[in-house]
Design an enzyme around this catalytic site. Structure first.
Site, PDB file in Angstrom:
ATOM      1  N   MET A   1      35.831  55.540 -16.078  1.00 31.14           N
ATOM      2  CA  MET A   1      34.579  55.053 -15.469  1.00 31.14           C
ATOM      3  C   MET A   1      34.242  53.666 -16.011  1.00 31.14           C
ATOM      4  O   MET A   1      34.463  53.385 -17.189  1.00 31.14           O
ATOM      5  CB  MET A   1      33.444  56.017 -15.814  1.00 31.14           C
ATOM      6  CG  MET A   1      33.732  57.453 -15.407  1.00 31.14           C
ATOM      7  SD  MET A   1      32.291  58.494 -15.629  1.00 31.14           S
ATOM      8  CE  MET A   1      32.997  60.110 -15.263  1.00 31.14           C
TER       9      MET A   1
ATOM     10  N   MET B   1      35.702  64.945  -3.952  1.00 35.68           N
ATOM     11  CA  MET B   1      34.651  65.047  -4.965  1.00 35.68           C
ATOM     12  C   MET B   1      33.616  66.057  -4.493  1.00 35.68           C
ATOM     13  O   MET B   1      33.045  65.917  -3.404  1.00 35.68           O
ATOM     14  CB  MET B   1      33.963  63.698  -5.191  1.00 35.68           C
ATOM     15  CG  MET B   1      34.821  62.612  -5.808  1.00 35.68           C
ATOM     16  SD  MET B   1      35.557  63.003  -7.400  1.00 35.68           S
ATOM     17  CE  MET B   1      34.122  63.429  -8.389  1.00 35.68           C
TER      18      MET B   1
ATOM     19  N   ASP C   1      37.200  68.084  -7.441  1.00 32.64           N
ATOM     20  CA  ASP C   1      36.670  67.562  -8.696  1.00 32.64           C
ATOM     21  C   ASP C   1      35.153  67.632  -8.708  1.00 32.64           C
ATOM     22  O   ASP C   1      34.485  66.919  -7.960  1.00 32.64           O
ATOM     23  CB  ASP C   1      37.144  66.110  -8.876  1.00 32.64           C
ATOM     24  CG  ASP C   1      36.876  65.585 -10.272  1.00 32.64           C
ATOM     25  OD1 ASP C   1      36.357  66.346 -11.108  1.00 32.64           O
ATOM     26  OD2 ASP C   1      37.204  64.400 -10.510  1.00 32.64           O
TER      27      ASP C   1
ATOM     28  N   HIS D   1      41.964  59.576 -12.987  1.00 38.51           N
ATOM     29  CA  HIS D   1      40.996  59.394 -11.900  1.00 38.51           C
ATOM     30  C   HIS D   1      40.225  58.111 -12.171  1.00 38.51           C
ATOM     31  O   HIS D   1      39.409  58.051 -13.082  1.00 38.51           O
ATOM     32  CB  HIS D   1      40.071  60.623 -11.896  1.00 38.51           C
ATOM     33  CG  HIS D   1      38.989  60.600 -10.869  1.00 38.51           C
ATOM     34  ND1 HIS D   1      37.955  61.512 -10.860  1.00 38.51           N
ATOM     35  CD2 HIS D   1      38.773  59.782  -9.799  1.00 38.51           C
ATOM     36  CE1 HIS D   1      37.154  61.260  -9.851  1.00 38.51           C
ATOM     37  NE2 HIS D   1      37.613  60.222  -9.196  1.00 38.51           N
TER      38      HIS D   1
ATOM     39  N   ASP E   1      39.140  60.979 -16.749  1.00 39.80           N
ATOM     40  CA  ASP E   1      38.120  60.333 -15.915  1.00 39.80           C
ATOM     41  C   ASP E   1      37.794  58.936 -16.433  1.00 39.80           C
ATOM     42  O   ASP E   1      37.097  58.782 -17.435  1.00 39.80           O
ATOM     43  CB  ASP E   1      36.854  61.194 -15.904  1.00 39.80           C
ATOM     44  CG  ASP E   1      37.005  62.411 -15.015  1.00 39.80           C
ATOM     45  OD1 ASP E   1      37.396  62.236 -13.842  1.00 39.80           O
ATOM     46  OD2 ASP E   1      36.746  63.533 -15.478  1.00 39.80           O
TER      47      ASP E   1
ATOM     48  N   GLY F   1      29.965  64.889 -16.011  1.00 36.18           N
ATOM     49  CA  GLY F   1      30.377  66.283 -15.979  1.00 36.18           C
ATOM     50  C   GLY F   1      29.140  67.168 -15.866  1.00 36.18           C
ATOM     51  O   GLY F   1      27.999  66.701 -15.986  1.00 36.18           O
ATOM     52  N   GLY F   2      29.390  68.448 -15.618  1.00 39.04           N
ATOM     53  CA  GLY F   2      28.306  69.429 -15.669  1.00 39.04           C
ATOM     54  C   GLY F   2      27.332  69.411 -14.512  1.00 39.04           C
ATOM     55  O   GLY F   2      26.234  69.962 -14.615  1.00 39.04           O
TER      56      GLY F   2
ATOM     57  N   MET G   1      37.491  55.737 -11.511  1.00 36.92           N
ATOM     58  CA  MET G   1      36.178  55.516 -10.881  1.00 36.92           C
ATOM     59  C   MET G   1      35.749  54.105 -11.264  1.00 36.92           C
ATOM     60  O   MET G   1      34.816  53.898 -12.047  1.00 36.92           O
ATOM     61  CB  MET G   1      35.192  56.583 -11.374  1.00 36.92           C
ATOM     62  CG  MET G   1      35.451  57.949 -10.751  1.00 36.92           C
ATOM     63  SD  MET G   1      34.676  59.301 -11.637  1.00 36.92           S
ATOM     64  CE  MET G   1      35.933  59.595 -12.882  1.00 36.92           C
TER      65      MET G   1
ATOM     66  N   HIS H   1      43.302  66.002 -16.769  1.00 36.32           N
ATOM     67  CA  HIS H   1      42.560  65.071 -15.913  1.00 36.32           C
ATOM     68  C   HIS H   1      41.762  64.096 -16.787  1.00 36.32           C
ATOM     69  O   HIS H   1      41.000  64.506 -17.649  1.00 36.32           O
ATOM     70  CB  HIS H   1      41.624  65.880 -15.014  1.00 36.32           C
ATOM     71  CG  HIS H   1      40.894  65.096 -13.970  1.00 36.32           C
ATOM     72  ND1 HIS H   1      41.471  64.731 -12.773  1.00 36.32           N
ATOM     73  CD2 HIS H   1      39.637  64.609 -13.935  1.00 36.32           C
ATOM     74  CE1 HIS H   1      40.584  64.067 -12.039  1.00 36.32           C
ATOM     75  NE2 HIS H   1      39.460  63.960 -12.732  1.00 36.32           N
TER      76      HIS H   1
ATOM     77  N   SER I   1      39.275  68.499 -17.394  1.00 35.86           N
ATOM     78  CA  SER I   1      38.843  67.109 -17.555  1.00 35.86           C
ATOM     79  C   SER I   1      38.410  66.901 -19.005  1.00 35.86           C
ATOM     80  O   SER I   1      37.489  67.574 -19.489  1.00 35.86           O
ATOM     81  CB  SER I   1      37.658  66.812 -16.642  1.00 35.86           C
ATOM     82  OG  SER I   1      37.031  65.615 -17.078  1.00 35.86           O
TER      83      SER I   1
HETATM   84  C1  DX5 Z   1      32.961  63.465 -12.456  1.00 37.30           C
HETATM   85  C2  DX5 Z   1      34.387  63.617 -12.937  1.00 37.30           C
HETATM   86  C3  DX5 Z   1      34.819  65.013 -13.118  1.00 37.30           C
HETATM   87  C4  DX5 Z   1      34.049  65.785 -14.145  1.00 37.30           C
HETATM   88  C5  DX5 Z   1      34.067  67.228 -13.797  1.00 37.30           C
HETATM   89  O1  DX5 Z   1      32.726  62.130 -12.169  1.00 37.30           O
HETATM   90  O2  DX5 Z   1      35.271  62.993 -12.012  1.00 37.30           O
HETATM   91  O3  DX5 Z   1      36.211  65.086 -13.370  1.00 37.30           O
HETATM   92  O4  DX5 Z   1      34.521  65.623 -15.441  1.00 37.30           O
HETATM   93  O5  DX5 Z   1      33.235  67.897 -14.664  1.00 37.30           O
HETATM   94  P1  DX5 Z   1      32.665  69.344 -14.341  1.00 37.30           P
HETATM   95  O6  DX5 Z   1      33.829  70.239 -14.142  1.00 37.30           O
HETATM   96  O7  DX5 Z   1      31.865  69.664 -15.560  1.00 37.30           O
HETATM   97  O8  DX5 Z   1      31.840  69.207 -13.096  1.00 37.30           O
HETATM   98 ZN    ZN Z   2      37.500  63.305 -12.193  1.00 36.62          ZN
END
Ligand code: DX5
Ligand code: ZN
Length: 229
Positions: A41, A141, A177, A70, A39, A148-149, A72, A37, A12
């Site tokens: 948002m 999910m 994810d 993805h 993301d 992330g993280g 969101m 990937h 990602s």
């Molecule tokens: C969260 C995202 C993920 C995220 C994953 O909303 O959809 O794709 O970047 O990050 P890690 O692998 O750090 O959990």
């Molecule tokens: Zn994602």
């Protein structure tokens, strides 16, 4: 893109250097990434803001593998054409993003993309029961979307197992994810997942100038999964 349940690692770019996406994508692909990937948002469906269609179109030229977008965002439908035109191979929308998932998935395929549907951790797997004949991917999910993280939510492993049984022989990817690491990856791989998104676990310790750790991190996830199947 022929269908296979072979393991795919999808870094990602939420965890990449935001000033250098093109080089980051090329580095992580050279180090073994299978998909990229992205993301998206909207600051409304999730409490964070990221990439609009022009940015996606800009990074598309640097992606040699699969552009896995993805969404969101809510509403979704008004933006499908723009993200398809930006070059997405797969567009995934959340089942929670609106009351008309069926229409959204039809629109994604109508725009020429593979269609994915994502489930938040609190959403039961049955939510996709009547959508399975119109999707190419289900994203489970394993964190609450937005950042992330975060820490992997273990209750979702059972959801993956049940989803795998529901899917049967249909050519539908199961994507995980959130919170994927060498410790959690084998658990979801064994439960039936084939696409593992990983942000922080892939990008940690590396950079465009020093991309070796990206490869080490991807291999660590793969090796951990080899023992799971
Ligand atoms: C969260 C995202 C993920 C995220 C994953 O909303 O959809 O794709 O970047 O990050 P890690 O692998 O750090 O959990
Ligand atoms: Zn994602």
């Amino acid at each position: 893109m022929s269908f296979s349940r072979a393991l795919k690692i999808a870094p990602s770019i939420l965890s990449a250097d935001f000033a250098n996406f093109g080089a980051e994508i090329e580095a992580v692909e050279a180090q073994g990434a299978d998909w990229i990937h992205v993301d998206v948002m909207d600051g409304h469906f999730v409490p964070n803001l990221t990439f609009g269609p022009p940015l996606c179109a800009g990074i598309r030229k640097h992606i040699g593998t699969v552009m896995d977008v993805h969404l969101m965002i809510s509403p979704v439908d008004a933006y499908i054409e723009a993200y398809a035109a930006a070059g997405a191979d797969i567009l995934t929308a959340h089942v929670e993003a609106g009351p008309h998932s069926h229409r959204t998935l039809q629109a994604i395929r109508g725009a020429g993309c593979k269609a994915g549907v994502a489930l938040n951790p609190g959403t039961p797997v049955e939510a996709v029961d009547y959508l399975l004949d119109m999707v190419d991917l289900v994203c489970v999910m394993t964190v609450n979307p937005g950042f992330g993280g975060q820490k992997f939510i273990h209750s979702q492993i059972d959801k993956v197992r049940r989803l795998r049984a529901m899917i049967g022989d249909r050519p539908i990817h199961i994507e995980i994810d959130g919170g994927v690491t060498p410790e959690t990856a084998p658990l979801v791989r064994a439960a039936g997942a084939d696409v593992l998104v990983a942000g922080s676990a892939v990008f940690k310790g590396g950079s465009v100038a020093n991309p070796g750790p990206y490869g080490d991190n991807i291999r660590a996830i793969r090796t951990a999964c080899d023992t799971a199947v």
